[in-house]
Write an enzyme that holds these catalytic residues in place. Structure first.
Site, PDB file in Angstrom:
ATOM      1  N   SER A  84      -2.942  -2.164  16.582  1.00 51.92           N
ATOM      2  CA  SER A  84      -2.123  -1.071  17.122  1.00 51.92           C
ATOM      3  C   SER A  84      -2.932  -0.142  18.029  1.00 51.92           C
ATOM      4  CB  SER A  84      -1.501  -0.275  15.975  1.00 51.92           C
ATOM      5  OG  SER A  84      -0.735  -1.128  15.169  1.00 51.92           O
TER       6      SER A  84
HETATM    7  N1  SAM Z   1      -2.071  -2.119  11.775  1.00 53.58           N
HETATM    8  C1  SAM Z   1      -2.499  -3.410  12.224  1.00 53.58           C
HETATM    9  C2  SAM Z   1      -3.806  -3.290  12.966  1.00 53.58           C
HETATM   10  O1  SAM Z   1      -4.195  -2.181  13.299  1.00 53.58           O
HETATM   11  O2  SAM Z   1      -4.397  -4.325  13.238  1.00 53.58           O
HETATM   12  C3  SAM Z   1      -1.493  -3.980  13.148  1.00 53.58           C
HETATM   13  C4  SAM Z   1      -0.600  -4.922  12.513  1.00 53.58           C
HETATM   14  S1  SAM Z   1       0.367  -5.906  13.617  1.00 53.58           S
HETATM   15  C5  SAM Z   1       1.104  -4.763  14.686  1.00 53.58           C
HETATM   16  C6  SAM Z   1       1.687  -6.331  12.484  1.00 53.58           C
HETATM   17  C7  SAM Z   1       1.294  -7.343  11.448  1.00 53.58           C
HETATM   18  O3  SAM Z   1       2.385  -7.472  10.526  1.00 53.58           O
HETATM   19  C8  SAM Z   1       1.042  -8.733  12.003  1.00 53.58           C
HETATM   20  O4  SAM Z   1      -0.227  -9.160  11.642  1.00 53.58           O
HETATM   21  C9  SAM Z   1       2.145  -9.579  11.356  1.00 53.58           C
HETATM   22  O5  SAM Z   1       1.749 -10.906  11.082  1.00 53.58           O
HETATM   23  C10 SAM Z   1       2.413  -8.808  10.093  1.00 53.58           C
HETATM   24  N2  SAM Z   1       3.719  -9.049   9.466  1.00 53.58           N
HETATM   25  C11 SAM Z   1       4.933  -9.217  10.053  1.00 53.58           C
HETATM   26  N3  SAM Z   1       5.880  -9.379   9.106  1.00 53.58           N
HETATM   27  C12 SAM Z   1       5.250  -9.325   7.903  1.00 53.58           C
HETATM   28  C13 SAM Z   1       5.680  -9.426   6.560  1.00 53.58           C
HETATM   29  N4  SAM Z   1       6.974  -9.602   6.222  1.00 53.58           N
HETATM   30  N5  SAM Z   1       4.765  -9.321   5.578  1.00 53.58           N
HETATM   31  C14 SAM Z   1       3.458  -9.136   5.877  1.00 53.58           C
HETATM   32  N6  SAM Z   1       2.985  -9.040   7.127  1.00 53.58           N
HETATM   33  C15 SAM Z   1       3.872  -9.121   8.127  1.00 53.58           C
END
Ligand code: SAM
Length: 219
Positions: free
Chosen positions: A64
């Site tokens: 992010s």
């Molecule tokens: N805060 C994180 C960082 O700074 O790196 C960013 C995370 S990224 C925007 C969103 C993450 O949510 C992705 O890695 C994606 O695979 C995960 N994701 C999406 N749906 C999910 C779910 N139902 N359960 C767990 N992880 C999930």
């Protein structure tokens, strides 16, 4: 990092992207200054680690934008005794910030390779208060509930009911909700009910945002 002085770039990131947009909480700023963001960015993108936007981390996912990480962290109002659930480990950068400011972080990621990579970076940085799971985080993590705080770092089309159920009374959930292209970042505070419902919800809108989609049963 060839050609990049990380201390200078971290302090510019904080002053030009975070403080300038109104986040001045000393504990949030101090933590963002301490956690080495560049460690969570893929090597080929490292020179952009402190840029004012998200970056790709593979598997169509992102780390992010620094300001959004700061805003979500500030809105959580963390205390060092708290237990936090994070849905969407991603790179692990937000996870490190949560781990600095709370007692225990339970983090769930649906893509095994991202979870493993984040875990290895976070362990190399000596975080021992983070617990990892590869699963659908929209159902929460019942074995460790209730949580004082829950943060969802992917965009949901609705608020997953299990996450509200797994939140302590007076607990806070931060979650982006909306369409794929445009979401609103919400802060929900679970309150005592003054009706026949089990609890009330105080809802604050924080900002417009665009996150990768939350994919799961209650997403
Ligand atoms: N805060 C994180 C960082 O700074 O790196 C960013 C995370 S990224 C925007 C969103 C993450 O949510 C992705 O890695 C994606 O695979 C995960 N994701 C999406 N749906 C999910 C779910 N139902 N359960 C767990 N992880 C999930």
């Amino acid at each position: 990092m060839k050609g990049m002085k990380s201390r200078d770039t971290t302090s510019s990131m904080i002053s030009e992207q975070i403080v300038s947009r109104g986040i001045k909480d000393p504990s949030v700023l101090k933590t963002m200054a301490q956690v080495p963001r560049q460690r969570f960015v893929p090597v080929e993108l490292r020179e952009h680690s402190f840029s004012d936007h998200p970056l790709g981390i593979g598997y169509n996912q992102t780390i992010s934008q620094p300001y959004i990480v700061a805003l979500m962290t500030f809105a959580l109002d963390l205390k060092d005794s708290m237990s936090v659930l994070e849905v969407g480990t991603g790179s692990g950068y937000q996870t490190a910030i949560l781990a600095e400011l709370s007692a225990k972080v339970y983090t769930i990621e649906r893509i095994p390779e991202l979870s493993e990579k984040a875990c290895s970076i976070l362990q190399s940085l000596c975080y021992d208060n983070i617990f990892y799971k590869v699963s659908d985080g929209s159902v929460g993590w019942t074995e460790h509930a209730p949580f004082d705080r829950i943060i969802v770092t992917a965009g949901a089309s609705q608020i997953p009911g299990p996450l509200i159920d797994q939140l302590n009374m007076n607990g806070i959930l931060i979650i982006p909700v909306g369409s794929k292209a445009n979401q609103i970042l919400y802060r929900l505070t679970k309150t005592e009910s003054n009706s026949s419902r089990k609890y009330g919800l105080k809802i604050d809108k924080l900002t417009n945002c665009v996150f990768v989609p939350l994919v799961g049963q209650y997403a």
